[in-house]
Structure formats: C-alpha cells, structure tokens
Write a protein that holds these residues in place. Structure first.
Motif, PDB file in Angstrom:
ATOM      1  N   TYR A 182      51.787  36.352 -12.828  1.00  0.00           N
ATOM      2  CA  TYR A 182      50.475  36.423 -12.169  1.00  0.00           C
ATOM      3  C   TYR A 182      50.587  36.028 -10.697  1.00  0.00           C
ATOM      4  CZ  TYR A 182      45.640  35.183 -11.042  1.00  0.00           C
ATOM      5  OH  TYR A 182      44.407  35.089 -10.435  1.00  0.00           O
ATOM      6  N   PHE A 183      51.268  34.914 -10.418  1.00  0.00           N
ATOM      7  CA  PHE A 183      51.378  34.446  -9.043  1.00  0.00           C
ATOM      8  C   PHE A 183      52.379  35.269  -8.231  1.00  0.00           C
ATOM      9  CE2 PHE A 183      49.316  30.818 -10.957  1.00  0.00           C
ATOM     10  CZ  PHE A 183      48.467  30.382  -9.956  1.00  0.00           C
ATOM     11  N   SER A 185      52.866  38.464  -8.529  1.00  0.00           N
ATOM     12  CA  SER A 185      52.193  39.704  -8.138  1.00  0.00           C
ATOM     13  C   SER A 185      51.354  39.492  -6.882  1.00  0.00           C
ATOM     14  CB  SER A 185      51.317  40.215  -9.289  1.00  0.00           C
ATOM     15  OG  SER A 185      50.283  39.287  -9.575  1.00  0.00           O
ATOM     16  N   LYS A 186      50.689  38.355  -6.799  1.00  0.00           N
ATOM     17  CA  LYS A 186      49.886  38.047  -5.614  1.00  0.00           C
ATOM     18  C   LYS A 186      50.764  37.945  -4.376  1.00  0.00           C
ATOM     19  CE  LYS A 186      46.450  34.780  -3.845  1.00  0.00           C
ATOM     20  NZ  LYS A 186      45.669  33.557  -4.129  1.00  0.00           N
ATOM     21  N   SER A 187      51.946  37.362  -4.524  1.00  0.00           N
ATOM     22  CA  SER A 187      52.832  37.188  -3.374  1.00  0.00           C
ATOM     23  C   SER A 187      53.362  38.521  -2.862  1.00  0.00           C
ATOM     24  CB  SER A 187      53.996  36.252  -3.724  1.00  0.00           C
ATOM     25  OG  SER A 187      54.898  36.870  -4.610  1.00  0.00           O
ATOM     26  N   GLY A 194      47.144  40.635  -0.777  1.00  0.00           N
ATOM     27  CA  GLY A 194      47.314  39.658  -1.851  1.00  0.00           C
ATOM     28  C   GLY A 194      46.226  39.753  -2.905  1.00  0.00           C
ATOM     29  N   LEU A 195      44.966  39.926  -2.466  1.00  0.00           N
ATOM     30  CA  LEU A 195      43.846  39.972  -3.409  1.00  0.00           C
ATOM     31  C   LEU A 195      43.922  41.188  -4.338  1.00  0.00           C
ATOM     32  CD1 LEU A 195      41.219  38.900  -4.538  1.00  0.00           C
ATOM     33  CD2 LEU A 195      39.999  40.054  -2.677  1.00  0.00           C
ATOM     34  N   GLU A 198      46.573  40.705  -6.883  1.00  0.00           N
ATOM     35  CA  GLU A 198      46.155  39.723  -7.887  1.00  0.00           C
ATOM     36  C   GLU A 198      45.185  40.339  -8.892  1.00  0.00           C
ATOM     37  OE1 GLU A 198      44.010  35.301  -8.028  1.00  0.00           O
ATOM     38  OE2 GLU A 198      44.254  36.363  -6.135  1.00  0.00           O
ATOM     39  N   SER A 202      45.706  41.018 -12.924  1.00  0.00           N
ATOM     40  CA  SER A 202      44.795  40.423 -13.913  1.00  0.00           C
ATOM     41  C   SER A 202      44.238  41.449 -14.885  1.00  0.00           C
ATOM     42  CB  SER A 202      43.646  39.707 -13.196  1.00  0.00           C
ATOM     43  OG  SER A 202      42.818  40.627 -12.522  1.00  0.00           O
ATOM     44  N   THR A 346      56.465  31.283  -3.553  1.00  0.00           N
ATOM     45  CA  THR A 346      56.331  31.424  -5.008  1.00  0.00           C
ATOM     46  C   THR A 346      57.487  30.798  -5.770  1.00  0.00           C
ATOM     47  OG1 THR A 346      55.116  33.495  -4.666  1.00  0.00           O
ATOM     48  CG2 THR A 346      55.933  33.075  -6.877  1.00  0.00           C
TER      49      THR A 346
END
Length: 426
Positions: A182-183, A185-187, A194-195, A198, A202, A346
């Motif tokens: 999860y984290f 993917s945001k990075s 990033g949003l 994320e 999700s 990350t």
C-alpha cells in the motif's frame, strides 16, 4: 517590554536567572533543586519539579505566566489538573492566587532576575529576514551540537510516520506484505501522482494482485485498468489486449477503477509520466512476488538498488509515453535518483518500523545504515541549510534537516531547539 510565555519557559528550564538568595511570596526563601520536565500536553507547564521553600521540600508541578492574574484569565482555578501546582513562576506578580482548597500558591517573580538582553537576542533571532532564524549564526555552533540534535530530528521524523503504518497494519490485520504494498504504491507516484497511486492501490485487493503475479499481461491489465487508462478503444494490439483482459478481470472480481482525470501529466518529462510509472510498478510486482520478505533478507546496499533495477517492463513503453501516442525512445528503467527517493521514504521507513514493532534492533540499524549510505536529497530546503554551513553528506542528515525545518525553523521554535538554545545562551 512584552515577553512571551515560551521565553519565560526558556529562562526557567535553563536556570538563566540570578540564583542568589531567591524568594517566593508569601512563604520565604526558595531553592530550586530541579525545575521539572517541560509538559508538552495539557496541564501545568513543568511536571515533577523539586523545590525547597524555607525548610520544606516540595515536589509537584510549576505553572508559568507573564502575570499572576493570567491564572484567572486562563480559568486554571476551575481545573483540578492545577491543584498540585507548588510554584507559580511569573514575570510580574500582580495578584495573589489560591488553590480550590483556599491555600495560597507561592509565586516566584522573574522580573529583574535575568539579563534581559537574552530577550533582545531572541527577538532579533525570530524577526530576522532570513530563510530560517539562525541562518546567519549556524556556522558558529559546534558540529557536535548540530549533529546531535539532527539525529534526534531523524528519529522524530520516523516516529511521526510510524503511526500511519501501524494504523494501516491494523486495518490489514497484521499483514506486513499487504501494508508495505500500500505504501510502496504511493511512493511510486512521488509528490505529483502520489494520491492517484494510493487510490488505485486501495481499489485492488492484495489477494487479487498475488493471484496474477505470475502472469504479466493480467498484472498489467489490472494496474492500468484500475488506474482508469483502459476505458477507451485502442488502435494498437498491446492496449487492445490489455483492455480485453481487464474487462474479464473487472467482471470477475467486481472491480471499480479510479477516475483517469486524477493523473497529472503537465510539466513532466516522459519518463516521469504516470503511464510509465505504472508500467514500472507492474513490472516490480511481477519480478518480486514477496517484495517485503525479500527486503528483510537484504544485507548489502547494492541489493537495495537491485530491487528496482532491470525490471521486466513491456517493450511497448520503449517508444510510447501514453497509449496510442508514440514518441522517441523513452528511458524505461527507474532512474537512480527515483530509486533513492523510494529507498529513503519507504524502504528505510519500513525497516525502522518493522524493527521497532518486532523488537528486532538489527532492522532499525539497517534503516539508519542505509540512510547514512544514501546521498542527501536535492531540494530548496536542504540547499539553504548547506549554504548556511551544515555539512549534509547523507540522506540521514537531509531527512533530519527537513524535520528540523518543518517542526522548528518554520515555526520559529528556537527556544525548543538545541541549536537555537546554544546560540541564545552564547
């Protein structure tokens, strides 16, 4: 002269008053054995102070105000948390203050008991038109003081980020691999995307991704489909095949993609376009089915880099930056600086959090070692501190400087900063 309460906290905490023959009203001679611990939460300003008033030892809390009448202005007389205050430290004692049981709280007046040039120095520091308050003074501070406080800032930065990981870990019922994904993917979206990265992650149940990690086409279809890029018709065979595959997977797993308009392309180089990042991300998941487990096994710095190198990215993206949009040759593999960004924000964070969570210090040490090995980030904030005289030779220190700037310098909390305190006490 209009002082601030936090300045009086500074005077009290570091005993910067004339310590000869102190008195408090109305009891008599005062000896300050310990000023107590600064309270960062609700309640009295200093906790567990130890005083001697005349011949009696007192242990309790201390409250500090500019005027003793501020006690009533702040309604402390109605708050039981202040019943155990043993000393009221004030700049001016303009009113006698009593506890709820009727007993008077002794007052210690600071006016005339400290060198008021300290206030002028502090005021000059926080009102100077610099990039940050101590910019012109930083070179004069011993590097041991600076680096010691920066080390604390790095730990503070990691601890602040820990809460979000713990919350997500709880949501995922203790599944570290899922939480890490999860984290991560945001990075991959970095600051600009990033949003949407994320949000895209999700919408994809981790068990669905795991199911198709052995099939590149299905993995790519899932990633691009959930990102919203497979809703249109295509002319080229590759996106046509992805769309066909995604329609099947979307129906099978009842998937709902995010809105493609969330992705940002403006003012970006083609190798940073979200479509290319998504292709890299899909290739990473294909290459490393259990990436977090692999991360925990690594023992050399080069192996951290190799996690993100030579990824099996589909050749379609060698001359495309978007579906149906050909271009000159695109750099497919993740660049060194981008890899280092992911490692810093990350990988190191997860090594630290996992080590603390499982009480395995070797992972915490790995996080610090990797941050010390990685080069410092290059951004406007870091450059300002380098020009001011801080020797920043690693991500360990650049991350610490970012925390220092955010929580102290930009808020002008010089009185809570060891570097600022050192400058003022000179």
């Amino acid at each position: 002269m209009q002082f601030k309460e936090d300045f009086l906290h500074f005077i009290w905490k570091f005993r910067l008053y004339n310590n000869c023959r102190l008195h408090c009203e109305p009891l008599g001679e005062l000896q300050i054995i310990s000023p107590g611990l600064l309270n960062k939460n609700a309640g009295p300003d200093f906790l567990e102070a130890k005083l001697k008033i005349d011949d009696t030892i007192w242990v309790g809390n201390v409250e500090i105000h500019l005027k003793s009448s501020d006690w009533l202005v702040h309604h402390h007389q109605q708050d039981p948390a202040y019943d155990n205050v043993i000393l009221h430290v004030v700049y001016e004692n303009d009113q006698r203050i009593y506890r709820k049981n009727g007993s008077e709280i002794p007052a210690f007046t600071l006016k005339g008991k400290f060198d008021e040039t300290l206030w002028h120095n502090y005021n000059d520091l926080i009102t100077a038109t610099n990039h940050f308050p101590c910019e012109k003074h930083l070179r004069g501070v011993d590097s041991i003081i600076v680096n010691g406080f920066l080390s604390r800032q790095l730990v503070e930065r990691l601890e602040l980020k820990t809460a979000a990981i713990h919350q997500q870990l709880e949501n995922y019922k203790g599944d570290w691999e899922k939480t890490f994904h999860y984290f991560l993917s945001k990075s991959f979206g970095f600051k600009v995307n990033g949003l949407p990265f994320e949000l895209m992650a999700s919408t994809l149940e981790f068990y669905v991704l795991k199911k198709y990690q052995g099939n590149p086409k299905q993995m790519e279809a899932l990633i691009f489909g959930q990102a919203g890029f497979l809703n249109n018709d295509f002319e080229e065979p590759y996106p046509q095949s992805l769309r066909k595959e995604y329609i099947f997977l979307k129906h099978k797993h009842q998937l709902l993609p995010i809105d493609v308009s969330l992705w940002k392309f403006l003012r970006m180089r083609p190798q940073n376009f979200p479509t290319v990042r998504l292709a890299q991300y899909a290739a990473l998941l294909i290459r490393h089915p259990n990436l977090f487990s692999r991360l925990l096994e690594i023992n050399t710095f080069s192996d951290y880099y190799s996690l993100f190198q030579q990824l099996p990215i589909h050749q379609y993206w060698e001359d495309h930056y978007h579906f149906n949009k050909k271009t000159r040759k695109v750099i497919l593999q993740i660049g060194k600086s981008s890899i280092e960004n992911i490692l810093i924000n990350t990988i190191c964070l997860f090594l630290y959090v996992y080590g603390k969570y499982t009480d395995q210090e070797r992972y915490v040490d790995k996080a610090f070692d990797l941050l010390s090995f990685l080069p410092p980030e290059k951004n406007a904030i870091v450059e300002k501190y380098k020009l001011a005289g801080i020797h920043l030779d690693s991500a360990f220190l650049s991350q610490a400087v970012l925390q220092l700037n955010k929580n102290y310098c930009s808020q002008k909390k010089c009185l809570n900063c060891n570097i600022g305190i050192k400058i003022l006490k000179k």
